[in-house]
Design a protein around this motif. Structure first.
Motif, mmCIF file in Angstrom:
data_model
loop_
_atom_site.group_PDB
_atom_site.id
_atom_site.type_symbol
_atom_site.label_atom_id
_atom_site.label_comp_id
_atom_site.label_asym_id
_atom_site.label_seq_id
_atom_site.Cartn_x
_atom_site.Cartn_y
_atom_site.Cartn_z
ATOM 1 N N SER A 29 49.009 4.462 36.181
ATOM 2 C CA SER A 29 47.660 3.895 36.305
ATOM 3 C C SER A 29 47.699 2.524 36.973
ATOM 4 N N ALA A 33 46.032 1.697 40.629
ATOM 5 C CA ALA A 33 45.096 0.584 40.813
ATOM 6 C C ALA A 33 45.561 -0.311 41.963
ATOM 7 N N ARG A 38 41.604 -1.089 43.380
ATOM 8 C CA ARG A 38 40.415 -1.072 42.518
ATOM 9 C C ARG A 38 40.854 -0.673 41.120
ATOM 10 N N CYS A 39 40.202 -1.273 40.126
ATOM 11 C CA CYS A 39 40.499 -0.885 38.749
ATOM 12 C C CYS A 39 39.202 -0.882 37.961
ATOM 13 N N SER A 40 39.244 -0.204 36.848
ATOM 14 C CA SER A 40 38.060 -0.151 35.989
ATOM 15 C C SER A 40 37.823 -1.524 35.360
ATOM 16 N N ARG A 61 37.504 -7.656 39.460
ATOM 17 C CA ARG A 61 36.243 -6.927 39.645
ATOM 18 C C ARG A 61 35.110 -7.911 39.923
#
Length: 83
Positions: A29, A33, A38-40, A61
């Motif tokens: 993960s 990313a 991009r990451c949550s 973000r």
């Protein structure tokens, strides 16, 4: 930009696997990313916590309204109303 920030978090923690473990996700993960840059929001917050704030969620973000940004906007709006 995002890749460099995640790489900095990896450097701080020592490896992608260690960063993943600290964030509650897999090494894959973290790699993903970095690759898609991009990451949550959840991962961004976990990275900030894992790095003790050295890598900020808001930097990972910038498209999201983080509490400090909301406070700044509200303070600006209040000062406009009272002026």
């Amino acid at each position: 930009m995002i890749r460099e920030l995640i790489q900095e978090a990896v450097r701080i923690l020592g490896s992608q696997a260690k960063l993943g473990a600290a964030c509650g996700v897999t090494q894959a993960s973290i790699w993903q990313a970095m690759e898609v840059q991009r990451c949550s929001a959840e991962l961004a917050m976990a990275i900030e916590q894992a790095t003790n704030g050295q890598v900020r969620a808001a930097a990972l973000r910038p498209d999201l309204p983080w509490p400090a940004q909301i406070d700044q906007v509200e303070a600006s709006a209040i000062s406009e109303v009272t002026s």
